[in-house]
Design a protein around this motif. Structure first.
Motif, PDB file in Angstrom:
ATOM      1  N   LEU A   1      -8.046  27.022  23.497  1.00  0.00           N
ATOM      2  CA  LEU A   1      -8.145  27.871  24.686  1.00  0.00           C
ATOM      3  C   LEU A   1      -9.603  28.188  25.000  1.00  0.00           C
ATOM      4  CD1 LEU A   1      -6.498  29.442  26.825  1.00  0.00           C
ATOM      5  CD2 LEU A   1      -6.545  31.407  25.261  1.00  0.00           C
ATOM      6  N   LEU A   2     -10.397  28.450  23.981  1.00  0.00           N
ATOM      7  CA  LEU A   2     -11.816  28.741  24.184  1.00  0.00           C
ATOM      8  C   LEU A   2     -12.521  27.555  24.824  1.00  0.00           C
ATOM      9  CD1 LEU A   2     -14.334  30.531  23.687  1.00  0.00           C
ATOM     10  CD2 LEU A   2     -14.503  29.442  21.427  1.00  0.00           C
ATOM     11  N   ALA A   3     -12.307  26.359  24.282  1.00  0.00           N
ATOM     12  CA  ALA A   3     -12.974  25.179  24.831  1.00  0.00           C
ATOM     13  C   ALA A   3     -12.533  24.912  26.271  1.00  0.00           C
ATOM     14  CB  ALA A   3     -12.677  23.967  23.945  1.00  0.00           C
ATOM     15  N   GLU A   4     -11.262  25.160  26.553  1.00  0.00           N
ATOM     16  CA  GLU A   4     -10.729  24.903  27.893  1.00  0.00           C
ATOM     17  C   GLU A   4     -11.311  25.867  28.930  1.00  0.00           C
ATOM     18  OE1 GLU A   4      -6.517  25.752  30.125  1.00  0.00           O
ATOM     19  OE2 GLU A   4      -6.429  24.979  28.061  1.00  0.00           O
ATOM     20  N   ARG A   5     -11.462  27.126  28.562  1.00  0.00           N
ATOM     21  CA  ARG A   5     -11.858  28.133  29.542  1.00  0.00           C
ATOM     22  C   ARG A   5     -13.357  28.462  29.512  1.00  0.00           C
ATOM     23  NH1 ARG A   5      -7.300  30.547  31.775  1.00  0.00           N
ATOM     24  NH2 ARG A   5      -5.588  29.069  31.439  1.00  0.00           N
ATOM     25  N   LEU A   6     -14.089  27.938  28.557  1.00  0.00           N
ATOM     26  CA  LEU A   6     -15.496  28.309  28.429  1.00  0.00           C
ATOM     27  C   LEU A   6     -16.331  27.999  29.670  1.00  0.00           C
ATOM     28  CD1 LEU A   6     -17.513  29.605  26.503  1.00  0.00           C
ATOM     29  CD2 LEU A   6     -18.020  27.325  25.618  1.00  0.00           C
ATOM     30  N   PRO A   7     -16.205  26.819  30.286  1.00  0.00           N
ATOM     31  CA  PRO A   7     -17.014  26.572  31.491  1.00  0.00           C
ATOM     32  C   PRO A   7     -16.795  27.618  32.573  1.00  0.00           C
ATOM     33  CG  PRO A   7     -16.077  24.523  30.676  1.00  0.00           C
ATOM     34  CD  PRO A   7     -15.424  25.615  29.899  1.00  0.00           C
ATOM     35  N   ALA A   8     -15.529  28.008  32.784  1.00  0.00           N
ATOM     36  CA  ALA A   8     -15.242  29.013  33.818  1.00  0.00           C
ATOM     37  C   ALA A   8     -15.787  30.381  33.423  1.00  0.00           C
ATOM     38  CB  ALA A   8     -13.740  29.085  34.067  1.00  0.00           C
ATOM     39  N   ILE A   9     -15.745  30.703  32.139  1.00  0.00           N
ATOM     40  CA  ILE A   9     -16.308  31.978  31.682  1.00  0.00           C
ATOM     41  C   ILE A   9     -17.809  32.008  31.929  1.00  0.00           C
ATOM     42  CG2 ILE A   9     -16.771  33.395  29.644  1.00  0.00           C
ATOM     43  CD1 ILE A   9     -14.067  32.459  28.535  1.00  0.00           C
ATOM     44  N   LEU A  10     -18.487  30.930  31.579  1.00  0.00           N
ATOM     45  CA  LEU A  10     -19.939  30.868  31.763  1.00  0.00           C
ATOM     46  C   LEU A  10     -20.324  30.921  33.245  1.00  0.00           C
ATOM     47  CD1 LEU A  10     -20.713  28.198  29.039  1.00  0.00           C
ATOM     48  CD2 LEU A  10     -21.570  30.560  29.061  1.00  0.00           C
ATOM     49  N   ALA A  11     -19.453  30.388  34.087  1.00  0.00           N
ATOM     50  CA  ALA A  11     -19.727  30.403  35.524  1.00  0.00           C
ATOM     51  C   ALA A  11     -19.289  31.707  36.182  1.00  0.00           C
ATOM     52  CB  ALA A  11     -19.021  29.221  36.190  1.00  0.00           C
ATOM     53  N   GLY A  12     -18.656  32.594  35.434  1.00  0.00           N
ATOM     54  CA  GLY A  12     -18.160  33.846  36.004  1.00  0.00           C
ATOM     55  C   GLY A  12     -16.991  33.666  36.933  1.00  0.00           C
ATOM     56  N   GLU A  13     -16.187  32.621  36.706  1.00  0.00           N
ATOM     57  CA  GLU A  13     -15.109  32.282  37.632  1.00  0.00           C
ATOM     58  C   GLU A  13     -13.739  32.769  37.178  1.00  0.00           C
ATOM     59  OE1 GLU A  13     -15.429  28.075  37.885  1.00  0.00           O
ATOM     60  OE2 GLU A  13     -17.194  28.107  39.206  1.00  0.00           O
ATOM     61  N   LEU A  14     -13.619  33.298  35.963  1.00  0.00           N
ATOM     62  CA  LEU A  14     -12.315  33.756  35.501  1.00  0.00           C
ATOM     63  C   LEU A  14     -12.109  35.223  35.879  1.00  0.00           C
ATOM     64  CD1 LEU A  14     -11.589  32.363  31.915  1.00  0.00           C
ATOM     65  CD2 LEU A  14     -10.522  31.735  34.074  1.00  0.00           C
ATOM     66  N   PRO A  15     -11.041  35.538  36.588  1.00  0.00           N
ATOM     67  CA  PRO A  15     -10.780  36.949  36.909  1.00  0.00           C
ATOM     68  C   PRO A  15     -10.412  37.718  35.647  1.00  0.00           C
ATOM     69  CG  PRO A  15      -8.927  35.572  37.574  1.00  0.00           C
ATOM     70  CD  PRO A  15     -10.023  34.634  37.165  1.00  0.00           C
ATOM     71  N   GLU A  16     -10.800  38.968  35.594  1.00  0.00           N
ATOM     72  CA  GLU A  16     -10.513  39.822  34.453  1.00  0.00           C
ATOM     73  C   GLU A  16      -9.292  40.682  34.743  1.00  0.00           C
ATOM     74  OE1 GLU A  16     -13.967  42.045  33.454  1.00  0.00           O
ATOM     75  OE2 GLU A  16     -15.173  40.276  32.991  1.00  0.00           O
ATOM     76  N   GLN A  17      -8.384  40.744  33.775  1.00  0.00           N
ATOM     77  CA  GLN A  17      -7.163  41.525  33.932  1.00  0.00           C
ATOM     78  C   GLN A  17      -7.180  42.696  32.950  1.00  0.00           C
ATOM     79  OE1 GLN A  17      -3.539  39.321  33.376  1.00  0.00           O
ATOM     80  NE2 GLN A  17      -2.275  41.168  33.267  1.00  0.00           N
ATOM     81  N   PRO A  18      -7.192  43.929  33.468  1.00  0.00           N
ATOM     82  CA  PRO A  18      -7.162  45.085  32.557  1.00  0.00           C
ATOM     83  C   PRO A  18      -5.882  45.097  31.732  1.00  0.00           C
ATOM     84  CG  PRO A  18      -7.753  45.745  34.796  1.00  0.00           C
ATOM     85  CD  PRO A  18      -7.269  44.327  34.880  1.00  0.00           C
ATOM     86  N   GLN A  19      -5.971  45.608  30.513  1.00  0.00           N
ATOM     87  CA  GLN A  19      -4.791  45.725  29.669  1.00  0.00           C
ATOM     88  C   GLN A  19      -3.945  46.925  30.081  1.00  0.00           C
ATOM     89  OE1 GLN A  19      -5.324  45.313  25.400  1.00  0.00           O
ATOM     90  NE2 GLN A  19      -7.332  44.366  25.695  1.00  0.00           N
ATOM     91  N   GLU A  20      -2.644  46.743  30.001  1.00  0.00           N
ATOM     92  CA  GLU A  20      -1.714  47.837  30.286  1.00  0.00           C
ATOM     93  C   GLU A  20      -1.532  48.683  29.029  1.00  0.00           C
ATOM     94  OE1 GLU A  20      -0.352  48.680  33.089  1.00  0.00           O
ATOM     95  OE2 GLU A  20      -0.985  46.975  34.321  1.00  0.00           O
ATOM     96  N   GLU A  21      -1.926  49.922  29.082  1.00  0.00           N
ATOM     97  CA  GLU A  21      -1.822  50.784  27.907  1.00  0.00           C
ATOM     98  C   GLU A  21      -0.371  51.024  27.488  1.00  0.00           C
ATOM     99  OE1 GLU A  21      -4.106  51.973  25.839  1.00  0.00           O
ATOM    100  OE2 GLU A  21      -5.564  50.764  26.945  1.00  0.00           O
ATOM    101  N   ALA A  22       0.537  50.922  28.420  1.00  0.00           N
ATOM    102  CA  ALA A  22       1.939  51.204  28.104  1.00  0.00           C
ATOM    103  C   ALA A  22       2.483  50.233  27.057  1.00  0.00           C
ATOM    104  CB  ALA A  22       2.782  51.130  29.375  1.00  0.00           C
ATOM    105  N   GLY A  23       1.978  49.011  27.010  1.00  0.00           N
ATOM    106  CA  GLY A  23       2.492  48.029  26.059  1.00  0.00           C
ATOM    107  C   GLY A  23       1.635  47.855  24.825  1.00  0.00           C
ATOM    108  N   ALA A  24       0.688  48.762  24.607  1.00  0.00           N
ATOM    109  CA  ALA A  24      -0.250  48.602  23.509  1.00  0.00           C
ATOM    110  C   ALA A  24       0.375  48.992  22.173  1.00  0.00           C
ATOM    111  CB  ALA A  24      -1.500  49.446  23.753  1.00  0.00           C
TER     112      ALA A  24
END
Length: 311
Positions: A176-199
């Motif tokens: 997963l890291l190797a697959e998504r690393l280019p997008a992470i470095l480019a700032g292209e992956l949207p960030e999803q906040p964690q839901e505290e209710a399921g923590a």
């Protein structure tokens, strides 16, 4: 200009992710890992698995006892784009989290927000979860509370131990890291906040949790406990007063009249222990100071009778 990546990790779980960075063309400028420590029966000074892997690739290795101002300044001087953190074993100070241009990304062995903390693999097995996975998370100052960048789920197989699941998740995290690393470095992956209710929180396994309690717990829960604690620290039980580590077990149908916490049967199929519900059939075990062996072999040297205590 090639991306400037740093890596922080220590145990075997982190090695596949480090190898994936190298294979994908992102060899870290520097690798941070825990100091060498004494380990094993001989208490020999041993390098962490990540250090050994980094040295095979000729990578610069740093082993600070703690991450203080000196280490933060060293990271700033490297001007990294990203730091990848996998089971490093130290809390990263805020100044270090903010030093890389794209921050710090953690490879975590659960489907966050479930099982934040130190022992997500063992806790998932103990709870009887049907699936788990990997989360790539942008780190903040909380305990695995940062926004999620990507997840990959996998079912937990019947009979799967913590050791087997550990190895599968380590590989899945690296992929997963190797697959998504280019997008992470480019700032292209949207960030999803964690839901505290399921923590939920995955606390470290304590020494007390290694002991099986057949008089009070059903066989299904004990079987999960055996798998969650295999290979380390190993589920413990006393059979007729002799301490053993239970290495493999399964649920067997109980019979009326079984007294929980006692041996119900012992033979070629294994050692059946009566529990609060059904029986736990022990098929492999390891006496204290001895070798792992089938339960039938153990019985050749230490016969057990129905009614013997198992606690």
């Amino acid at each position: 200009m090639p991306a400037r990546v740093l890596f922080a990790g220590t145990p075997d779980f982190a090695v596949p992710s480090l190898e994936a960075l190298v294979a994908a063309g992102y060899p870290p400028q520097a690798v941070f890992t825990q100091p060498d420590r004494r380990a094993g029966r001989g208490r020999r000074v041993t390098a962490p698995p990540v250090k050994r892997a980094a040295e095979r690739h000729g990578l610069a290795v740093h082993q600070p006892g703690r991450l203080g101002a000196e280490q933060v300044e060293a990271v700033r001087e490297l001007a990294p784009d990203l730091m990848v953190v996998v089971a490093y074993g130290q809390i990263l100070p805020r100044a270090l989290l903010e030093a890389p241009r794209r921050g710090c990304v953690n490879v975590h062995a659960s489907l966050l927000p479930r099982w934040r903390g130190a022992a997500p693999i063992q806790r998932a097995l103990l709870a009887g979860d049907e699936r788990t996975g990997i989360t790539l998370m942008r780190m903040d100052e909380g305990l695995d509370t940062g926004p999620m960048l990507a997840q990959a789920a996998t079912p937990i197989a019947p009979g799967e131990t913590a050791g087997g699941l550990h190895d599968r998740l380590a590989r899945l995290g690296a992929e997963l890291l190797a697959e998504r690393l280019p997008a992470i470095l480019a700032g292209e992956l949207p960030e999803q906040p964690q839901e505290e209710a399921g923590a939920s929180y995955a606390a470290k396994i304590t020494a007390d949790e290694a002991w099986l309690e057949p008089a009070d717990r059903p066989a299904a829960a004990l079987e999960r406990q055996v798998r969650a604690l295999t290979p380390v620290p190993g589920a413990r039980l006393r059979l007729a007063g002799v301490e053993v580590r239970v290495r493999a077990a399964e649920v067997a149908a109980g019979q009326g009249g079984d007294e929980p916490g006692r041996v119900a049967a012992a033979g070629a199929a294994g050692i059946e222990v009566a529990t609060a519900a059904e029986r736990l059939r022990i098929t492999r075990l390891q006496p204290a100071g001895g070798r792992e062996q089938p339960a039938a072999d153990y019985l050749n040297g230490r016969p057990l009778q129905p009614g013997d205590p198992a606690c």
